[in-house]
Design an enzyme around this catalytic site. Sequence first.
Site, short mmCIF file in Angstrom:
data_model
loop_
_atom_site.label_atom_id
_atom_site.label_comp_id
_atom_site.label_asym_id
_atom_site.label_seq_id
_atom_site.Cartn_x
_atom_site.Cartn_y
_atom_site.Cartn_z
N LYS A 48 -10.13 12.68 8.09
CA LYS A 48 -10.36 12.66 9.39
C LYS A 48 -10.43 13.16 9.47
O LYS A 48 -9.71 14.80 9.36
CB LYS A 48 -8.89 11.97 8.80
CG LYS A 48 -8.37 10.45 7.82
CD LYS A 48 -6.79 10.22 7.71
CE LYS A 48 -6.53 9.02 7.32
NZ LYS A 48 -7.32 7.65 7.97
N ASP A 80 -12.59 7.03 3.22
CA ASP A 80 -10.98 6.30 3.75
C ASP A 80 -10.70 5.60 4.01
O ASP A 80 -9.73 4.84 4.79
CB ASP A 80 -11.12 6.92 5.31
CG ASP A 80 -10.02 7.46 6.50
OD1 ASP A 80 -9.20 7.61 5.16
OD2 ASP A 80 -9.98 7.21 7.21
N ASP A 87 -2.37 10.48 3.23
CA ASP A 87 -4.09 9.90 3.38
C ASP A 87 -5.17 11.00 4.35
O ASP A 87 -4.72 11.24 5.62
CB ASP A 87 -4.22 8.57 3.83
CG ASP A 87 -5.87 8.12 4.07
OD1 ASP A 87 -6.57 8.90 3.29
OD2 ASP A 87 -6.31 7.81 5.08
N GLU A 105 -10.04 3.77 1.85
CA GLU A 105 -8.80 3.54 0.53
C GLU A 105 -8.01 2.31 -0.07
O GLU A 105 -8.09 1.67 -1.14
CB GLU A 105 -8.47 5.04 -0.17
CG GLU A 105 -7.57 5.13 0.64
CD GLU A 105 -6.60 5.60 1.69
OE1 GLU A 105 -5.51 4.84 2.88
OE2 GLU A 105 -7.56 5.68 3.04
N ASP A 143 1.02 6.71 5.02
CA ASP A 143 0.54 5.54 4.26
C ASP A 143 0.84 4.55 3.90
O ASP A 143 0.03 4.03 3.32
CB ASP A 143 -0.73 6.40 3.92
CG ASP A 143 -2.12 4.95 4.89
OD1 ASP A 143 -2.00 4.50 5.19
OD2 ASP A 143 -3.82 5.70 4.61
N LYS A 148 0.77 -1.24 -0.34
CA LYS A 148 -0.08 -0.33 -0.01
C LYS A 148 0.60 0.89 0.02
O LYS A 148 1.35 1.77 0.58
CB LYS A 148 -0.98 0.21 0.97
CG LYS A 148 -1.64 1.16 1.53
CD LYS A 148 -2.03 1.29 3.03
CE LYS A 148 -2.95 2.79 3.28
NZ LYS A 148 -3.90 3.37 3.70
N ARG A 183 -7.18 -0.21 0.96
CA ARG A 183 -8.62 -1.86 0.64
C ARG A 183 -8.09 -1.87 -0.96
O ARG A 183 -8.36 -3.10 -2.08
CB ARG A 183 -9.42 -2.43 0.72
CG ARG A 183 -10.48 -1.22 1.30
CD ARG A 183 -11.05 -1.67 2.57
NE ARG A 183 -10.76 -1.19 3.62
CZ ARG A 183 -11.54 -1.57 4.83
NH1 ARG A 183 -12.96 -2.53 5.33
NH2 ARG A 183 -10.47 -1.02 6.10
#
Length: 487
Positions: free
Chosen positions: A265, A335, A258, A337, A276, A253, A339
């Site tokens: 967030k 959020d 993010d 995202e 991230d 990933k 996956r």
Amino acid sequence: MADLTLTGKNPFSLAADALVVATAVVDDAVVVLGDVPDSVRGLAAHARALGVSGALDEVVRVPAPTGVEAGVLALAGVGTSAPDAEALRRAAGAAVRTLGGGRTVLALPADDADAVGAIAEGALLGAYVFNRYRTADETTPATVLELASPAARTRAAKDAVERAEIVTSAINAARDLVNAAPNDLFPAAFADAAKAAAKGTGVKVTILDEKALVAGGYGGIAGVGQGSTRGPRLVKLAYTPSRPAARVALVGKGITFDTGGISIKPAKGMEAMKSDMAGAAAVLSTVVAAARLGSDVAVTGYLCLAENMPGGGAQRPADVVTMRGGKTVEVLNTDAEGRLVMADGLVAAVEDGTDVVLDIATLTGAQIIALGDRVSGVMGTDDVRGEVVAAAEAAGEQFWPMPLPAELRPSLDSKVADIANIGGRAGGMLTAGLFLQEFTDGTPWAHLDIAGPAFNEGAAYGYTPVGGTGVGVRTLLAFVEGRSAKA
């Protein structure tokens, strides 16, 4: 990176800024381990006054006593009189990190190649300093390290140091990427960094930009990245020896920042979201290290890179995206995202063919709630999950096996698409794993959630600095080496 050499000389006769010895607890008393001068051994009698307990991560500096040529003696705790590799790794890292610059001699218990390798890893990781953005930095990293061992002249010890240098260089490179500011490390810049890291290693690099991603049906990566002015990328790294003993695919990933997208967030703590992309950093470093080590296992990495921003073109809650391979996903929360980009990467890995695929990601806050900041979670095919846990134990990292309960799968059902990108609140780490499982097509697989351990927001400890930790690289390499041994 610090320069580390092996020496078979008496460490107490070497001129240095500091000499490191090990302390431990035996029968409730503190002792100094190894063949040391009486003046050093006698310090144990004053342990309480010196503040020495022998505990792991403890480093106490005292003026060097008679019989020690170094200026300072550092007493590094290893816990017990028979420290394992991780205890030695942590003690070496804590000592080097605490002592800082200059010449340091390590006289920790290093009777064989395994101990030598662990101490070398810990010392080189402990010497890490990230000062890229400081114009006047008072932090002085360690520059010259000497590791004293009776096995110094053996081929096995020399090989252990050489391997430690390659592995720690990879980990520190991953740390650098995680620590980089997000205005510097965006998807295209990460792709350029991957090309630079792979140069001269024999690793083939293929990069898909936003147009190629859309054309190729990578709806997850393209959708997450569409809100940013800096477009997404998919980077494929292929290391292929002439006669591969096995094939391993790694998916990382790489959300370079993010915000949460439209499902934004909270502002507090959002700055840590530059980390991230730690999974992609670990994958890049692992593939490059495998190549430098000359592994006989083919290792292919997929870096799923995007910046999750709430721009005018951003993905919306209720959007439906079509993933690589045709499966549709209803986006209930932008959020969640990670996956989405990982699912595209998993499909690509399976399409290309592999014996096993591992994905690694800072995927869920639920991982931190369940396992804390130092223990990662691993889910997947039972035997592969067990193999990852064994690799982590051998490497000195903490991965805890977690289930994928079938009863949680219905929470991912969508009213309008094949699957939704979030399930119920309960078991959030596990439902994320169940989502990813949908894109593995039955291939042996494991999912590594490193959300907490990837970025240390607390104080430094052992060989672990503040900020990016490089977690996962050692485990992934140990997994690859395990596959080689199996073959």
